[in-house]
Design a protein around this motif. Structure first.
Motif, PDB file in Angstrom:
ATOM      1  N   ARG A  67       0.818  -1.222   0.000  1.00 58.07           N
ATOM      2  CA  ARG A  67       0.000   0.000   0.000  1.00 58.07           C
ATOM      3  C   ARG A  67       0.848   1.267   0.000  1.00 58.07           C
ATOM      4  O   ARG A  67       0.360   2.349  -0.366  1.00 58.07           O
ATOM      5  CB  ARG A  67      -0.936  -0.005   1.204  1.00 58.07           C
ATOM      6  N   ARG A  68       2.104   1.184   0.418  1.00 62.40           N
ATOM      7  CA  ARG A  68       2.974   2.361   0.410  1.00 62.40           C
ATOM      8  C   ARG A  68       3.705   2.525  -0.924  1.00 62.40           C
ATOM      9  O   ARG A  68       4.395   3.525  -1.131  1.00 62.40           O
ATOM     10  CB  ARG A  68       3.984   2.280   1.554  1.00 62.40           C
ATOM     11  N   ALA A  69       3.588   1.544  -1.795  1.00 61.55           N
ATOM     12  CA  ALA A  69       4.212   1.660  -3.116  1.00 61.55           C
ATOM     13  C   ALA A  69       3.331   2.510  -4.020  1.00 61.55           C
ATOM     14  O   ALA A  69       2.229   2.924  -3.655  1.00 61.55           O
ATOM     15  CB  ALA A  69       4.433   0.275  -3.717  1.00 61.55           C
ATOM     16  N   SER A  70       3.814   2.768  -5.211  1.00 58.69           N
ATOM     17  CA  SER A  70       3.039   3.589  -6.147  1.00 58.69           C
ATOM     18  C   SER A  70       1.859   2.805  -6.698  1.00 58.69           C
ATOM     19  O   SER A  70       1.855   1.562  -6.727  1.00 58.69           O
ATOM     20  CB  SER A  70       3.934   4.039  -7.301  1.00 58.69           C
ATOM     21  N   ALA A  71       0.843   3.539  -7.145  1.00 63.44           N
ATOM     22  CA  ALA A  71      -0.317   2.895  -7.761  1.00 63.44           C
ATOM     23  C   ALA A  71       0.088   2.130  -9.008  1.00 63.44           C
ATOM     24  O   ALA A  71      -0.484   1.078  -9.328  1.00 63.44           O
ATOM     25  CB  ALA A  71      -1.377   3.944  -8.100  1.00 63.44           C
ATOM     26  N   ALA A  72       1.081   2.644  -9.738  1.00 65.23           N
ATOM     27  CA  ALA A  72       1.546   1.959 -10.946  1.00 65.23           C
ATOM     28  C   ALA A  72       2.125   0.590 -10.613  1.00 65.23           C
ATOM     29  O   ALA A  72       1.905  -0.387 -11.338  1.00 65.23           O
ATOM     30  CB  ALA A  72       2.593   2.815 -11.656  1.00 65.23           C
ATOM     31  N   PHE A  73       2.850   0.507  -9.490  1.00 65.16           N
ATOM     32  CA  PHE A  73       3.433  -0.776  -9.101  1.00 65.16           C
ATOM     33  C   PHE A  73       2.332  -1.760  -8.697  1.00 65.16           C
ATOM     34  O   PHE A  73       2.360  -2.929  -9.081  1.00 65.16           O
ATOM     35  CB  PHE A  73       4.414  -0.577  -7.955  1.00 65.16           C
ATOM     36  N   ARG A  74       1.363  -1.295  -7.918  1.00 68.98           N
ATOM     37  CA  ARG A  74       0.269  -2.190  -7.507  1.00 68.98           C
ATOM     38  C   ARG A  74      -0.516  -2.664  -8.727  1.00 68.98           C
ATOM     39  O   ARG A  74      -0.943  -3.819  -8.798  1.00 68.98           O
ATOM     40  CB  ARG A  74      -0.652  -1.485  -6.509  1.00 68.98           C
ATOM     41  N   HIS A  75      -0.724  -1.785  -9.684  1.00 64.03           N
ATOM     42  CA  HIS A  75      -1.422  -2.175 -10.914  1.00 64.03           C
ATOM     43  C   HIS A  75      -0.631  -3.241 -11.661  1.00 64.03           C
ATOM     44  O   HIS A  75      -1.204  -4.209 -12.189  1.00 64.03           O
ATOM     45  CB  HIS A  75      -1.628  -0.947 -11.799  1.00 64.03           C
ATOM     46  N   ALA A  76       0.692  -3.097 -11.710  1.00 61.09           N
ATOM     47  CA  ALA A  76       1.519  -4.096 -12.398  1.00 61.09           C
ATOM     48  C   ALA A  76       1.438  -5.448 -11.702  1.00 61.09           C
ATOM     49  O   ALA A  76       1.377  -6.503 -12.363  1.00 61.09           O
ATOM     50  CB  ALA A  76       2.967  -3.608 -12.453  1.00 61.09           C
ATOM     51  N   VAL A  77       1.411  -5.446 -10.370  1.00 55.41           N
ATOM     52  CA  VAL A  77       1.294  -6.706  -9.626  1.00 55.41           C
ATOM     53  C   VAL A  77      -0.024  -7.391  -9.957  1.00 55.41           C
ATOM     54  O   VAL A  77      -0.076  -8.605 -10.223  1.00 55.41           O
ATOM     55  CB  VAL A  77       1.409  -6.436  -8.111  1.00 55.41           C
ATOM     56  N   LEU A  78      -1.102  -6.637  -9.936  1.00 54.79           N
ATOM     57  CA  LEU A  78      -2.416  -7.208 -10.244  1.00 54.79           C
ATOM     58  C   LEU A  78      -2.486  -7.691 -11.690  1.00 54.79           C
ATOM     59  O   LEU A  78      -3.096  -8.732 -11.983  1.00 54.79           O
ATOM     60  CB  LEU A  78      -3.504  -6.171  -9.987  1.00 54.79           C
ATOM     61  N   ALA A  79      -1.858  -6.945 -12.603  1.00 49.66           N
ATOM     62  CA  ALA A  79      -1.872  -7.357 -14.010  1.00 49.66           C
ATOM     63  C   ALA A  79      -1.156  -8.683 -14.195  1.00 49.66           C
ATOM     64  O   ALA A  79      -1.613  -9.547 -14.963  1.00 49.66           O
ATOM     65  CB  ALA A  79      -1.220  -6.273 -14.870  1.00 49.66           C
ATOM     66  N   TRP A  80      -0.046  -8.877 -13.499  1.00 49.53           N
ATOM     67  CA  TRP A  80       0.662 -10.155 -13.615  1.00 49.53           C
ATOM     68  C   TRP A  80      -0.164 -11.306 -13.022  1.00 49.53           C
ATOM     69  O   TRP A  80      -0.140 -12.424 -13.536  1.00 49.53           O
ATOM     70  CB  TRP A  80       2.022 -10.073 -12.930  1.00 49.53           C
ATOM     71  N   GLY A  81      -0.894 -11.025 -11.949  1.00 51.63           N
ATOM     72  CA  GLY A  81      -1.767 -12.067 -11.393  1.00 51.63           C
ATOM     73  C   GLY A  81      -2.855 -12.479 -12.363  1.00 51.63           C
ATOM     74  O   GLY A  81      -3.137 -13.673 -12.538  1.00 51.63           O
ATOM     75  N   MET A  82      -3.463 -11.490 -13.029  1.00 47.30           N
ATOM     76  CA  MET A  82      -4.503 -11.811 -14.009  1.00 47.30           C
ATOM     77  C   MET A  82      -3.912 -12.518 -15.229  1.00 47.30           C
ATOM     78  O   MET A  82      -4.518 -13.445 -15.783  1.00 47.30           O
ATOM     79  CB  MET A  82      -5.206 -10.528 -14.448  1.00 47.30           C
ATOM     80  N   ALA A  83      -2.720 -12.090 -15.639  1.00 48.23           N
ATOM     81  CA  ALA A  83      -2.068 -12.761 -16.773  1.00 48.23           C
ATOM     82  C   ALA A  83      -1.763 -14.216 -16.435  1.00 48.23           C
ATOM     83  O   ALA A  83      -1.916 -15.114 -17.275  1.00 48.23           O
ATOM     84  CB  ALA A  83      -0.788 -12.017 -17.153  1.00 48.23           C
ATOM     85  N   GLY A  84      -1.318 -14.460 -15.209  1.00 48.28           N
ATOM     86  CA  GLY A  84      -1.055 -15.840 -14.800  1.00 48.28           C
ATOM     87  C   GLY A  84      -2.303 -16.693 -14.804  1.00 48.28           C
ATOM     88  O   GLY A  84      -2.270 -17.864 -15.203  1.00 48.28           O
ATOM     89  N   ALA A  85      -3.426 -16.114 -14.371  1.00 49.46           N
ATOM     90  CA  ALA A  85      -4.683 -16.865 -14.389  1.00 49.46           C
ATOM     91  C   ALA A  85      -5.104 -17.202 -15.810  1.00 49.46           C
ATOM     92  O   ALA A  85      -5.610 -18.292 -16.077  1.00 49.46           O
ATOM     93  CB  ALA A  85      -5.775 -16.054 -13.690  1.00 49.46           C
ATOM     94  N   LEU A  86      -4.894 -16.266 -16.738  1.00 49.79           N
ATOM     95  CA  LEU A  86      -5.242 -16.538 -18.132  1.00 49.79           C
ATOM     96  C   LEU A  86      -4.351 -17.614 -18.739  1.00 49.79           C
ATOM     97  O   LEU A  86      -4.802 -18.441 -19.537  1.00 49.79           O
ATOM     98  CB  LEU A  86      -5.120 -15.249 -18.950  1.00 49.79           C
ATOM     99  N   ALA A  87      -3.070 -17.596 -18.363  1.00 50.44           N
ATOM    100  CA  ALA A  87      -2.124 -18.554 -18.948  1.00 50.44           C
ATOM    101  C   ALA A  87      -2.205 -19.931 -18.314  1.00 50.44           C
ATOM    102  O   ALA A  87      -1.665 -20.899 -18.866  1.00 50.44           O
ATOM    103  CB  ALA A  87      -0.697 -18.013 -18.808  1.00 50.44           C
ATOM    104  N   MET A  88      -2.875 -20.057 -17.174  1.00 57.01           N
ATOM    105  CA  MET A  88      -2.866 -21.319 -16.422  1.00 57.01           C
ATOM    106  C   MET A  88      -3.363 -22.521 -17.234  1.00 57.01           C
ATOM    107  O   MET A  88      -2.701 -23.567 -17.268  1.00 57.01           O
ATOM    108  CB  MET A  88      -3.693 -21.155 -15.154  1.00 57.01           C
ATOM    109  N   PRO A  89      -4.517 -22.442 -17.928  1.00 66.82           N
ATOM    110  CA  PRO A  89      -4.963 -23.629 -18.677  1.00 66.82           C
ATOM    111  C   PRO A  89      -3.974 -24.048 -19.763  1.00 66.82           C
ATOM    112  O   PRO A  89      -3.721 -25.236 -19.948  1.00 66.82           O
ATOM    113  CB  PRO A  89      -6.304 -23.187 -19.272  1.00 66.82           C
ATOM    114  N   LEU A  90      -3.418 -23.082 -20.483  1.00 58.71           N
ATOM    115  CA  LEU A  90      -2.471 -23.410 -21.551  1.00 58.71           C
ATOM    116  C   LEU A  90      -1.211 -24.040 -20.976  1.00 58.71           C
ATOM    117  O   LEU A  90      -0.704 -25.043 -21.499  1.00 58.71           O
ATOM    118  CB  LEU A  90      -2.119 -22.155 -22.347  1.00 58.71           C
TER     119      LEU A  90
END
Length: 521
Positions: free
Chosen positions: A29-52
């Motif tokens: 929460r003390r990091a930048s919003a851009a960093f938190r957004h990048a973390v969440l984006a990687w989590g969503m990307a991992g979920a999309l890539a999981m079946p493949l």
């Protein structure tokens, strides 16, 4: 692996990176919003890539040993009866002649409906994404070019929007309303916000988040992560505007004015990023008036690489992880795990079964029993009972069947021998025991399992020693049949060996051992 089972496992594993990303966003929460957004984006990307990844990576097997079932658990007789025990044998080697509707068949039917429901929900979500992308493209094509901003970013004017937006997941562009009343500092702030969206490729991450929600529409974590991404995405762009010297109060008034005018009401909301989204506006205004968040430093290449590495270290082994319910042969990765692998080659020539009026001789009752089984409809795609019965009937010669079945045990095809063993199990003739015993040593576990099933059905004490040795067979299907045989025929001297199976890795073997101990003479 059935498609519905594969999808359920992939969906369960896909929830893990999303949950970890949400947790990391809270911790950072003390990091930048851009960093938190990048973390969440990687989590969503991992979920999309999981079946493949789960489909392509080598399986990393994790056996489940549920030893706690016998520690303080209620008696197994309260958990399962004989029908449930048979239903839990995935290989279906213990199927009877006229088995009624089973738990296995119900589970397969439910799995089919589950797959259909998932496909319906995913299709609706993906169709909405496609419609929004098509609408955004049409609006962009009809827009009037005004020039280019810094970095060669196209600037367009459109009468179909009410506020500045960034469109285009691959080739972003900024559109402003035709005849916009924005002037001076307000226009600069609006363009800076949308330019930040373009520089950060927010339309692409928005598309990815929507695809993840469409495919995982049943998972509340996906929707939570998408909403949190939207907040962090706008906050990161707000930080860019404030960092460029915009007045927080004037910028807040601009956002309020756009939201009050129901901004972008005609824009393709799911395919564009805009500063004027009314959603989560209160949280953004509080953050702006409080002085913003952490400094609006962009996520550096080093941090992006670290996030990518962390995501790969988590997602790759998780995707490869496969759970099976027992050790040794007969699990989902065994080439003979599918019961249909036992099916006899349909091209093998076979004589026709005799008509009803021609049935005479010593095997008449056996033939009549098989005819009844052959007329039954398969309950599942893995139900081979009617197929086995028809094959056995094709071996009838002059009203005799036991002899031809015994001869089939010498066939070079292990599938023929397995079918013959099943027919001999129906016959339950002790004369077959001597010929069946060598099949317990065959390399293909499915043939060993059918031989064990036949020996258990015949129940001749002459097979006791061989079936006692089968208690240590690598295939749980064989161990289960051996436990049941010895519980019925083995006597007290084998009680200790059967009791040891209460700690077997496979629940079907443990259930069989418990039943055997309860019914032992």
């Amino acid at each position: 692996m059935p498609a519905d089972v594969f999808l359920l496992l992939a969906a369960g594993k896909a929830a893990v990176p999303i949950a970890l990303a949400l947790l990391a966003a809270v911790v950072a929460r003390r990091a930048s919003a851009a960093f938190r957004h990048a973390v969440l984006a990687w989590g969503m990307a991992g979920a999309l890539a999981m079946p493949l990844l789960a489909w392509t990576l080598p399986a990393l097997l994790l056996p489940l040993r549920s030893h706690g079932l016998y520690a303080g658990a209620p008696p197994l007789s309260h958990l399962a009866d004989e029908a449930v025990l048979l239903a839990m044998t995935r290989g279906d080697v213990a199927s009877g002649i006229a088995l009624p509707a089973t738990w296995r068949a119900a589970a397969e039917r439910a799995g089919g409906w589950l797959l259909a429901v998932w496909l319906a929900g995913a299709s609706v979500g993906l169709a909405r994404i496609a419609a929004d992308l098509a609408a955004a493209r049409r609006v962009r094509l009809r827009a009037v070019p005004l020039g280019f901003l810094a970095g060669g970013l196209p600037l367009l004017s459109s009468a179909e929007i009410d506020a500045p937006v960034c469109v285009g997941p691959i080739r972003p562009a900024i559109m402003i309303p035709e005849g916009a009343a924005l002037e001076g500092s307000s226009l600069r702030a609006a363009l800076r916000h949308e330019r930040a969206h373009a520089e950060r490729r927010d339309c692409l991450t928005l598309l990815m988040a929507r695809a993840c929600c469409a495919l995982h529409w049943f998972d509340p974590l996906s929707w939570m992560a998408a909403r949190r991404m939207a907040l962090e995405r706008e906050a990161a762009c707000d930080d860019r505007v404030l960092e460029d010297g915009a007045d927080p109060i004037a910028y807040s008034r601009l956002l309020l004015a756009m939201a009050a005018g129901r901004a972008v009401s005609r824009a393709p909301a799911g395919a564009a990023s805009s500063m004027a989204r009314p959603a989560q506006l209160e949280a953004r205004l509080k953050r702006i008036l409080a002085g913003g968040g952490a400094p609006a430093r962009p996520v550096t290449a080093c941090r992006r690489a670290a996030l990518a590495l962390a995501a790969c270290l988590i997602i790759t082994p998780l995707a490869a992880l496969a759970v099976h319910d027992g050790l040794g042969e007969g699990d989902v990765h065994d080439p003979y795990a599918d019961p249909r692998s036992e099916r006899v080659d349909g091209e093998r020539p076979a004589p026709s079964a005799p008509p009803d009026e021609a049935v005479t001789g010593p095997d008449r009752r056996l033939i009549e029993t098989l005819r009844h089984a052959a007329r039954a409809e398969p309950e599942t795609g893995a139900d081979l009972v009617p197929d086995r019965a028809r094959w056995a009937l094709s071996r009838v010669r002059d009203g005799r069947l036991l002899g031809p079945l015994l001869e089939s045990l010498d066939d070079p095809d292990w599938r023929v021998r397995a079918y013959a063993a099943w027919g001999l199990a129906v016959a339950a003739d002790p004369a077959a025991v001597r010929r069946l015993l060598p099949l317990l040593d065959h390399p293909v576990w499915r043939e060993r399992a059918m031989a064990a099933f036949a020996l258990r059905s015949i129940g001749d004490p002459a097979a006791t020693e061989a079936m006692a040795g089968a208690l240590s067979d690598p295939a749980w299907q064989v161990r289960m049949e051996a436990a049941r045989f010895l519980g019925e025929r083995g006597g007290p001297r084998l009680g200790d060996r059967i009791e040891a199976l209460l700690r077997d890795p496979h629940i079907a073997v443990r259930l069989a051992a418990d039943q055997a101990l309860r019914s032992a003479p």
